[in-house]
Scaffold this motif. Structure first.
Motif, PDB file in Angstrom:
ATOM      1  N   PHE A  16       0.861  -1.183   0.000  1.00 54.83           N
ATOM      2  CA  PHE A  16       0.000   0.000   0.000  1.00 54.83           C
ATOM      3  C   PHE A  16       0.902   1.239   0.000  1.00 54.83           C
ATOM      4  CE2 PHE A  16      -3.210   3.009   1.177  1.00 54.83           C
ATOM      5  CZ  PHE A  16      -4.438   2.423   0.873  1.00 54.83           C
ATOM      6  N   ALA A  17       1.320   1.614  -1.205  1.00 57.36           N
ATOM      7  CA  ALA A  17       2.185   2.802  -1.326  1.00 57.36           C
ATOM      8  C   ALA A  17       1.320   4.033  -1.580  1.00 57.36           C
ATOM      9  CB  ALA A  17       3.180   2.627  -2.467  1.00 57.36           C
ATOM     10  N   ILE A  18       1.659   5.121  -0.920  1.00 61.68           N
ATOM     11  CA  ILE A  18       0.952   6.378  -1.166  1.00 61.68           C
ATOM     12  C   ILE A  18       1.984   7.480  -1.399  1.00 61.68           C
ATOM     13  CG2 ILE A  18      -1.012   5.684   0.280  1.00 61.68           C
ATOM     14  CD1 ILE A  18      -0.059   7.740   2.374  1.00 61.68           C
ATOM     15  N   ALA A  19       1.519   8.614  -1.923  1.00 61.45           N
ATOM     16  CA  ALA A  19       2.411   9.760  -2.110  1.00 61.45           C
ATOM     17  C   ALA A  19       1.855  10.958  -1.359  1.00 61.45           C
ATOM     18  CB  ALA A  19       2.542  10.092  -3.597  1.00 61.45           C
ATOM     19  N   LEU A  20       2.759  11.724  -0.799  1.00 62.58           N
ATOM     20  CA  LEU A  20       2.412  13.026  -0.201  1.00 62.58           C
ATOM     21  C   LEU A  20       3.143  14.063  -1.050  1.00 62.58           C
ATOM     22  CD1 LEU A  20       1.363  14.885   2.140  1.00 62.58           C
ATOM     23  CD2 LEU A  20       3.529  14.402   3.310  1.00 62.58           C
ATOM     24  N   THR A  21       2.384  14.941  -1.693  1.00 63.76           N
ATOM     25  CA  THR A  21       3.046  15.879  -2.602  1.00 63.76           C
ATOM     26  C   THR A  21       2.862  17.328  -2.151  1.00 63.76           C
ATOM     27  OG1 THR A  21       1.147  16.088  -4.114  1.00 63.76           O
ATOM     28  CG2 THR A  21       2.713  14.322  -4.567  1.00 63.76           C
ATOM     29  N   GLY A  22       3.811  18.157  -2.587  1.00 68.92           N
ATOM     30  CA  GLY A  22       3.762  19.576  -2.280  1.00 68.92           C
ATOM     31  C   GLY A  22       4.134  20.402  -3.506  1.00 68.92           C
ATOM     32  N   ALA A  23       4.265  21.682  -3.293  1.00 69.18           N
ATOM     33  CA  ALA A  23       4.427  22.634  -4.391  1.00 69.18           C
ATOM     34  C   ALA A  23       5.574  22.277  -5.339  1.00 69.18           C
ATOM     35  CB  ALA A  23       4.628  24.033  -3.820  1.00 69.18           C
ATOM     36  N   GLY A  24       6.625  21.633  -4.814  1.00 72.58           N
ATOM     37  CA  GLY A  24       7.795  21.317  -5.651  1.00 72.58           C
ATOM     38  C   GLY A  24       7.462  20.457  -6.848  1.00 72.58           C
ATOM     39  N   ILE A  25       6.428  19.629  -6.739  1.00 71.49           N
ATOM     40  CA  ILE A  25       6.112  18.736  -7.877  1.00 71.49           C
ATOM     41  C   ILE A  25       5.532  19.535  -9.044  1.00 71.49           C
ATOM     42  CG2 ILE A  25       3.752  18.042  -7.220  1.00 71.49           C
ATOM     43  CD1 ILE A  25       4.527  15.159  -8.096  1.00 71.49           C
ATOM     44  N   SER A  26       5.005  20.726  -8.758  1.00 71.02           N
ATOM     45  CA  SER A  26       4.399  21.527  -9.823  1.00 71.02           C
ATOM     46  C   SER A  26       5.296  22.659 -10.327  1.00 71.02           C
ATOM     47  CB  SER A  26       3.057  22.101  -9.342  1.00 71.02           C
ATOM     48  OG  SER A  26       2.132  21.068  -9.083  1.00 71.02           O
ATOM     49  N   THR A  99      -2.332  15.393  -1.598  1.00 70.72           N
ATOM     50  CA  THR A  99      -1.613  16.564  -2.110  1.00 70.72           C
ATOM     51  C   THR A  99      -1.971  17.819  -1.332  1.00 70.72           C
ATOM     52  OG1 THR A  99      -0.948  17.824  -4.051  1.00 70.72           O
ATOM     53  CG2 THR A  99      -3.280  17.160  -3.961  1.00 70.72           C
ATOM     54  N   GLN A 100      -0.924  18.621  -1.101  1.00 70.14           N
ATOM     55  CA  GLN A 100      -1.142  19.934  -0.493  1.00 70.14           C
ATOM     56  C   GLN A 100      -1.391  20.968  -1.582  1.00 70.14           C
ATOM     57  OE1 GLN A 100       2.059  20.451   2.851  1.00 70.14           O
ATOM     58  NE2 GLN A 100       2.783  18.890   1.448  1.00 70.14           N
ATOM     59  N   ASN A 101      -1.264  20.549  -2.834  1.00 73.40           N
ATOM     60  CA  ASN A 101      -1.408  21.498  -3.944  1.00 73.40           C
ATOM     61  C   ASN A 101      -2.875  21.691  -4.307  1.00 73.40           C
ATOM     62  OD1 ASN A 101       1.321  21.384  -3.876  1.00 73.40           O
ATOM     63  ND2 ASN A 101       1.543  20.076  -5.680  1.00 73.40           N
ATOM     64  N   VAL A 102      -3.168  22.876  -4.805  1.00 69.29           N
ATOM     65  CA  VAL A 102      -4.554  23.214  -5.150  1.00 69.29           C
ATOM     66  C   VAL A 102      -4.695  23.419  -6.654  1.00 69.29           C
ATOM     67  CG1 VAL A 102      -4.933  24.258  -2.881  1.00 69.29           C
ATOM     68  CG2 VAL A 102      -4.164  25.716  -4.779  1.00 69.29           C
ATOM     69  N   ASP A 103      -3.665  22.969  -7.414  1.00 64.83           N
ATOM     70  CA  ASP A 103      -3.584  23.306  -8.840  1.00 64.83           C
ATOM     71  C   ASP A 103      -4.261  22.303  -9.760  1.00 64.83           C
ATOM     72  OD1 ASP A 103      -1.786  21.118  -8.862  1.00 64.83           O
ATOM     73  OD2 ASP A 103      -0.039  22.424  -8.649  1.00 64.83           O
ATOM     74  N   THR A 187       7.907  18.667  -1.075  1.00 63.93           N
ATOM     75  CA  THR A 187       7.340  19.476   0.012  1.00 63.93           C
ATOM     76  C   THR A 187       8.429  19.802   1.028  1.00 63.93           C
ATOM     77  OG1 THR A 187       5.700  19.627   1.794  1.00 63.93           O
ATOM     78  CG2 THR A 187       6.460  17.396   1.243  1.00 63.93           C
ATOM     79  N   SER A 188       8.363  21.029   1.545  1.00 59.80           N
ATOM     80  CA  SER A 188       9.324  21.433   2.580  1.00 59.80           C
ATOM     81  C   SER A 188       8.952  20.821   3.922  1.00 59.80           C
ATOM     82  CB  SER A 188       9.337  22.958   2.712  1.00 59.80           C
ATOM     83  OG  SER A 188       8.060  23.414   3.132  1.00 59.80           O
ATOM     84  N   ALA A 189       7.741  20.271   4.017  1.00 63.38           N
ATOM     85  CA  ALA A 189       7.240  19.661   5.266  1.00 63.38           C
ATOM     86  C   ALA A 189       7.293  20.658   6.424  1.00 63.38           C
ATOM     87  CB  ALA A 189       8.009  18.382   5.592  1.00 63.38           C
ATOM     88  N   GLU A 190       6.932  21.880   6.127  1.00 59.69           N
ATOM     89  CA  GLU A 190       6.937  22.902   7.180  1.00 59.69           C
ATOM     90  C   GLU A 190       5.549  23.262   7.659  1.00 59.69           C
ATOM     91  OE1 GLU A 190       9.585  26.146   6.674  1.00 59.69           O
ATOM     92  OE2 GLU A 190      11.231  24.805   6.117  1.00 59.69           O
ATOM     93  N   VAL A 191       4.524  22.732   6.982  1.00 56.30           N
ATOM     94  CA  VAL A 191       3.168  23.140   7.345  1.00 56.30           C
ATOM     95  C   VAL A 191       2.378  21.951   7.908  1.00 56.30           C
ATOM     96  CG1 VAL A 191       0.986  24.064   6.460  1.00 56.30           C
ATOM     97  CG2 VAL A 191       3.150  25.049   5.713  1.00 56.30           C
ATOM     98  N   ALA A 192       1.868  22.158   9.128  1.00 59.82           N
ATOM     99  CA  ALA A 192       1.049  21.134   9.781  1.00 59.82           C
ATOM    100  C   ALA A 192      -0.405  21.263   9.313  1.00 59.82           C
ATOM    101  CB  ALA A 192       1.129  21.306  11.290  1.00 59.82           C
ATOM    102  N   PRO A 193      -1.207  20.215   9.342  1.00 59.63           N
ATOM    103  CA  PRO A 193      -0.832  18.881   9.821  1.00 59.63           C
ATOM    104  C   PRO A 193      -0.234  17.957   8.755  1.00 59.63           C
ATOM    105  CG  PRO A 193      -3.206  18.974   9.495  1.00 59.63           C
ATOM    106  CD  PRO A 193      -2.670  20.331   9.151  1.00 59.63           C
ATOM    107  N   ALA A 194      -0.162  18.404   7.488  1.00 62.23           N
ATOM    108  CA  ALA A 194       0.341  17.481   6.455  1.00 62.23           C
ATOM    109  C   ALA A 194       1.752  16.994   6.783  1.00 62.23           C
ATOM    110  CB  ALA A 194       0.317  18.166   5.087  1.00 62.23           C
ATOM    111  N   ASN A 195       2.537  17.859   7.409  1.00 63.52           N
ATOM    112  CA  ASN A 195       3.928  17.472   7.666  1.00 63.52           C
ATOM    113  C   ASN A 195       4.072  16.436   8.780  1.00 63.52           C
ATOM    114  OD1 ASN A 195       3.401  19.063   9.874  1.00 63.52           O
ATOM    115  ND2 ASN A 195       5.201  20.368   9.663  1.00 63.52           N
ATOM    116  N   THR A 196       2.968  16.114   9.452  1.00 64.60           N
ATOM    117  CA  THR A 196       3.061  15.065  10.487  1.00 64.60           C
ATOM    118  C   THR A 196       2.933  13.669   9.861  1.00 64.60           C
ATOM    119  OG1 THR A 196       0.670  15.040  10.903  1.00 64.60           O
ATOM    120  CG2 THR A 196       1.971  16.581  12.212  1.00 64.60           C
TER     121      THR A 196
END
Ligand code: OAD
Length: 242
Positions: A16-26, A99-103, A187-196
């Protein structure tokens, strides 16, 4: 190359692999990240432009930034990193993307199980009656777009001072609890709660594979394999090894 091969092996044999993505992917789709020298928060102070109180009290000012972002997002197209993750879902290597992205670029690339942790800028929500509109239904050239009920329309994205949508929060937590591999991409992993989430996943034994052009707060502490480089290049290389 050794690290890439090891990461590919881990993904290939994951249950069960998942991805957590942030702005860097875009970034390679032309959308600037938030932090760092070229980041959006260099130009716009997030407390003046991305806090819900700022929006409610100075909507015209905040809409200036939102219109600029909207233009960028309208032009953006998925890059190879989004496409690889979508292909991995079809091939059953990847179960979900948080994803933390809204794009909307994961969805545009064909990913289906996308948990929109910070919402989606292609929808607007009325702050008074809660009605949702598709972005294209609204004339965004108005200085302050309004709902027919008179309420302020705001992109359906999470501003500072707002809660994560409860459904997204529950779905994300379930995916994190279920995963045995987490890819953390751009992702810089600086924003909670996604970074937890990487910490949560690590606690129950999941392998953390991080892809970023720079090390982050996660790299030394929780990451098992750090693949340094641009998301599109690293994910394309990994895809070739699967
Ligand atoms: P950040 O801007 O904080 O971090 C972007 C990360 O992407 C950094 O670690 C960069 O090193 C990395 N990066 C840049 N280009 C890259 C590339 N081509 N390939 C791989 N990595 C690259 O963005 P987020 O971590 O997504 O929240 O920020 C989290 C949240 O903070 C956002 O969702 C937003 C913001 O405030 C809200 O708006 C609620």
């Amino acid at each position: 190359m050794q690290k890439l091969k090891e990461a590919a092996r881990i993904i290939q044999f994951a249950d069960f692999a998942i991805a957590l993505t942030g702005a860097g992917i875009s970034v390679e789709s032309g959308i600037p990240a938030f932090r760092g020298a070229q980041g959006l928060w260099q130009k716009y102070d997030p407390f003046e432009y991305a806090h819900i109180e700022a929006f409610v009290h100075h909507p015209a000012k905040v809409w200036e930034m939102l219109r600029e972002l909207d233009l960028i997002m309208q032009k953006a197209r998925p890059n190879p990193a989004h496409l690889v993750l979508a292909a991995w879902e079809r091939e059953n290597y990847l179960k979900a993307i948080i994803t933390q992205n809204v794009d909307n670029l994961h969805q545009a690339a064909g990913s289906k199980n996308v948990i929109e942790f910070h919402g989606n800028a292609f929808r607007l929500r009325c702050l008074k009656c809660d009605r949702i509109y598709a972005r294209d239904e609204i004339d965004l050239t108005q200085s302050v777009p309004l709902c027919p009920c008179g309420g302020l329309l705001k992109p359906d994205v999470v501003f500072f001072g707002e809660n994560i949508p409860i459904e997204a929060l529950l779905e994300a937590k379930a995916a994190v609890n279920a995963c045995d591999v987490m890819l953390v991409v751009g992702t810089s992993a600086e924003v909670a709660p996604a970074n937890t989430f990487p910490w949560e996943a690590k606690k129950h034994g999941a392998k953390i594979i991080e892809i970023n052009i720079n090390p982050t707060v996660l790299t030394e502490e929780v990451t098992d394999i750090f693949l340094e480089g641009r998301a599109s290049e690293v994910l394309t290389q990994l895809a070739q090894l699967l």
